[in-house]
Write an enzyme that holds these catalytic residues in place. Structure first.
Site, PDB file in Angstrom:
ATOM      1  N   CYS A 168      -7.613  10.647 -22.680  1.00 47.88           N
ATOM      2  CA  CYS A 168      -6.763  11.266 -21.664  1.00 47.88           C
ATOM      3  C   CYS A 168      -5.345  10.740 -21.864  1.00 47.88           C
ATOM      4  O   CYS A 168      -5.117   9.538 -21.898  1.00 47.88           O
ATOM      5  CB  CYS A 168      -7.289  10.896 -20.277  1.00 47.88           C
ATOM      6  SG  CYS A 168      -6.120  11.260 -18.968  1.00 47.88           S
ATOM      7  N   GLN A 291      -0.647   1.305  -6.288  1.00 48.50           N
ATOM      8  CA  GLN A 291       0.063   2.461  -6.855  1.00 48.50           C
ATOM      9  C   GLN A 291      -0.386   2.666  -8.300  1.00 48.50           C
ATOM     10  O   GLN A 291      -0.529   1.703  -9.048  1.00 48.50           O
ATOM     11  CB  GLN A 291       1.578   2.224  -6.814  1.00 48.50           C
ATOM     12  CG  GLN A 291       2.142   2.092  -5.413  1.00 48.50           C
ATOM     13  CD  GLN A 291       2.427   3.446  -4.770  1.00 48.50           C
ATOM     14  OE1 GLN A 291       2.263   4.488  -5.386  1.00 48.50           O
ATOM     15  NE2 GLN A 291       2.840   3.405  -3.515  1.00 48.50           N
ATOM     16  N   TYR A 320       2.360   1.158   6.944  1.00 47.94           N
ATOM     17  CA  TYR A 320       1.467   1.724   5.917  1.00 47.94           C
ATOM     18  C   TYR A 320       1.612   0.855   4.656  1.00 47.94           C
ATOM     19  O   TYR A 320       1.945   1.348   3.583  1.00 47.94           O
ATOM     20  CB  TYR A 320       1.818   3.174   5.585  1.00 47.94           C
ATOM     21  CG  TYR A 320       1.945   4.095   6.770  1.00 47.94           C
ATOM     22  CD1 TYR A 320       0.859   4.830   7.215  1.00 47.94           C
ATOM     23  CD2 TYR A 320       3.166   4.249   7.437  1.00 47.94           C
ATOM     24  CE1 TYR A 320       0.979   5.695   8.294  1.00 47.94           C
ATOM     25  CE2 TYR A 320       3.287   5.110   8.524  1.00 47.94           C
ATOM     26  CZ  TYR A 320       2.187   5.834   8.947  1.00 47.94           C
ATOM     27  OH  TYR A 320       2.313   6.697  10.005  1.00 47.94           O
ATOM     28  N   GLU A 341      -1.234  -2.052   8.356  1.00 48.81           N
ATOM     29  CA  GLU A 341      -2.107  -1.266   7.483  1.00 48.81           C
ATOM     30  C   GLU A 341      -3.463  -1.078   8.167  1.00 48.81           C
ATOM     31  O   GLU A 341      -3.996  -1.995   8.774  1.00 48.81           O
ATOM     32  CB  GLU A 341      -2.243  -2.007   6.136  1.00 48.81           C
ATOM     33  CG  GLU A 341      -3.380  -1.583   5.251  1.00 48.81           C
ATOM     34  CD  GLU A 341      -3.327  -0.135   4.791  1.00 48.81           C
ATOM     35  OE1 GLU A 341      -2.281   0.343   4.346  1.00 48.81           O
ATOM     36  OE2 GLU A 341      -4.386   0.529   4.891  1.00 48.81           O
ATOM     37  N   ASP A 394       5.671   4.245   4.552  1.00 46.82           N
ATOM     38  CA  ASP A 394       5.136   4.811   3.298  1.00 46.82           C
ATOM     39  C   ASP A 394       3.783   5.439   3.594  1.00 46.82           C
ATOM     40  O   ASP A 394       2.749   4.962   3.143  1.00 46.82           O
ATOM     41  CB  ASP A 394       5.014   3.682   2.255  1.00 46.82           C
ATOM     42  CG  ASP A 394       4.547   4.189   0.899  1.00 46.82           C
ATOM     43  OD1 ASP A 394       4.429   5.427   0.721  1.00 46.82           O
ATOM     44  OD2 ASP A 394       4.288   3.357   0.013  1.00 46.82           O
ATOM     45  N   CYS A 421       4.947  10.662  -0.360  1.00 46.28           N
ATOM     46  CA  CYS A 421       4.315  11.293  -1.524  1.00 46.28           C
ATOM     47  C   CYS A 421       4.081  12.787  -1.265  1.00 46.28           C
ATOM     48  O   CYS A 421       3.405  13.446  -2.037  1.00 46.28           O
ATOM     49  CB  CYS A 421       3.017  10.594  -1.878  1.00 46.28           C
ATOM     50  SG  CYS A 421       1.873  10.488  -0.513  1.00 46.28           S
TER      51      CYS A 421
END
Ligand code: SAH
Length: 466
Positions: A168, A291, A320, A341, A394, A421
């Site tokens: 990949c 991430q 977050y 969180e 975030d 995102c």
């Protein structure tokens, strides 16, 4: 206005890309979604299905190929669907993402003149993923009853059929070697693969994590049981691979699509790999959230902290926070960091990360950002005595909870940094913050996921003086 009919063929120019990577062209103002067509192509497409305001069409012929078309690096990109825009050259991918953020801010956020900076991309937009997961199965076999081969790869788009993959292109090069070593070990030692239809067989998935900064590899084999026969041979086959740091088993005996099981059995090496961001050390365990693109993450965090304009007397909230990465990177420049969180394992990692880096001014709360922040600032005195100078958020794709935005507007941080995102929910939330007295000063998108349609953004907001 013409009426578009099913089975009719139209010639259209592709001007945009949809959320799933299809090309979008317009015929008399009506959008047609055309798979495998890219921005700049002029194509002939046959209408397959019409809705009131849009339709789906099949690509029949490329009349004039887009000047931005490139030869895809991966021959399987169409079946896989992971890299939706691999056939678009990289500068055009970045332009598309910048426009996507601009469009969302304009259409959803109703911001008329908001400048979006050019997307910060990667020098090498392949081989960036620090985590890969490959399902393992035995292929169906031939008609004469012979057993099929062991295969590992990815699920074909919207199915659970495994397409064997050697390499990949967005994963690390070592993945291929590791997967082959594991399949060879299984064949030699008669270890079965999990069969989804019957719930029998042992090996379900191979999880590989990699630290780019330290070149450390973790392999976690997800098994339907709690013993791996010939474990020593398994270890021997993997430790030959340079960089191997941690080998473990994840026990998942449930009949489920969830990949990882709850229990981890560490069988060789460390229980974690270590990655460094902005000089801070982070321990990544098999189940930690982290991430996916370490190289871009460092650029994103640097920008987020630059936007935050941190000062030694500041109190900063990292909402977050995952395993505490942004807040811990900020901690040396400020008085106090609070992280929030919802996943307790992540908070445990955040606390360990603070400890191993000797960070003593960061405190982490387990809970929902939209509950912890209002509770913390439930009294006016608290807002004054621990005034939030900067709030960084975030959130996941669904964006911030309205209750959180309401609290932020009440406690009035001087600056806010919104890391997102999903530019659609970002635009929605920014509108609420702008109406509540915050001004958008900068919008900086990042390409965290090259070859895909996704885009990350970092936005600076400041409180307007009354
Ligand atoms: N800032 C981190 C994590 C971002 S991902 C990083 O850069 O690595 C978003 C995180 O928000 C996830 O860890 C998720 O578990 C958490 N989350 C989701 N809903 C939440 C909520 N309502 N309150 C607090 N955290 C939440």
């Amino acid at each position: 206005m013409i009426h578009l009919e099913k089975n009719e063929i139209y010639e259209v120019e592709i001007v945009d890309i949809s959320v799933d990577g299809s090309g979008i062209g317009k015929v008399d103002g009506i959008a047609l979604f055309i798979k495998d067509a890219v921005i700049g192509d002029v194509v002939k497409a046959k209408i397959m299905k019409m809705k009131k305001k849009y339709g789906f069409a099949r690509l029949m012929e490329i009349v004039t190929p887009s000047p931005h078309r490139v030869e895809p690096r991966c021959e399987l990109h169409r079946q896989c669907g992971g890299c939706q825009i691999q056939t678009l050259d990289y500068p055009e991918q970045l332009r598309f993402k910048q426009k996507k953020v601009e469009d969302h801010l304009k259409i959803i956020g109703k911001f008329e003149d908001c400048t979006v900076e050019p997307v910060i991309g990667m020098e090498e937009p392949f081989r960036y993923r620090n985590k890969s997961q490959f399902p393992v199965a035995r292929s169906k076999g031939s008609k004469n009853g012979a057993e099929g081969k062991l295969v590992s790869g990815f699920y074909a788009l919207r199915t659970h059929d495994i397409i064997p993959t050697k390499d990949c292109q967005i994963g690390i090069e070592q993945n291929g070697k590791i997967v082959q070593a594991i399949l060879r070990f299984m064949e030699k030692n008669n270890i079965s693969a999990y069969d989804e239809t019957t719930g029998t067989g042992l090996v379900r998935h191979i999880l590989i994590r990699y630290s780019f900064s330290r070149e450390e590899i973790m392999v976690c084999l997800v098994i339907n049981g709690n013993v791996l026969p010939e474990q020593k041979k398994f270890i021997r086959s993997l430790t030959k691979i340079p960089g191997m740091t941690s080998i473990c088993l994840s026990v998942n005996t449930e009949w489920t699509n969830v990949i990882m099981g709850r229990d981890i059995i560490y069988i060789w090496g460390k229980h974690y790999i270590t990655d460094d961001i902005m000089g801070v050390e982070f321990r990544i365990s098999p189940i930690s959230f982290y991430q996916i693109n370490s190289i871009q993450t460092e650029k994103l965090y640097e920008k987020a902290l630059e936007f935050a304009q941190l000062k030694p007397e500041d109190t900063v909230w990292d909402l977050y926070c995952g395993i505490g990465t942004i807040g811990l990177c900020a901690s040396s420049r400020v008085k106090k960091v609070y992280g929030v969180e919802i996943v307790s394992d992540a908070v445990r990692d955040a606390r360990i990360n603070a400890q191993i880096n000797h960070i003593t001014n960061a405190k982490f709360f387990i809970g929902k950002a939209e509950e912890v922040l209002p509770n913390f600032y439930s009294s006016k005195d608290q807002v004054e005595s621990e005034h939030p100078d900067v709030i960084i958020v975030d959130p996941p794709r669904k964006g911030c909870d309205p209750a959180l935005l309401e609290t932020i507007l009440k406690v009035q941080p001087d600056r806010m940094v919104y890391v997102s995102c999903d530019s659609a929910t970002l635009a929605r939330d920014l509108r609420i913050l702008a109406d509540g007295g915050y001004q958008i000063l900068k919008v900086q998108p990042f390409d965290m996921f090259p070859q895909t349609v996704h885009v990350e953004s970092c936005v600076l907001l400041e409180r307007m003086s009354n």
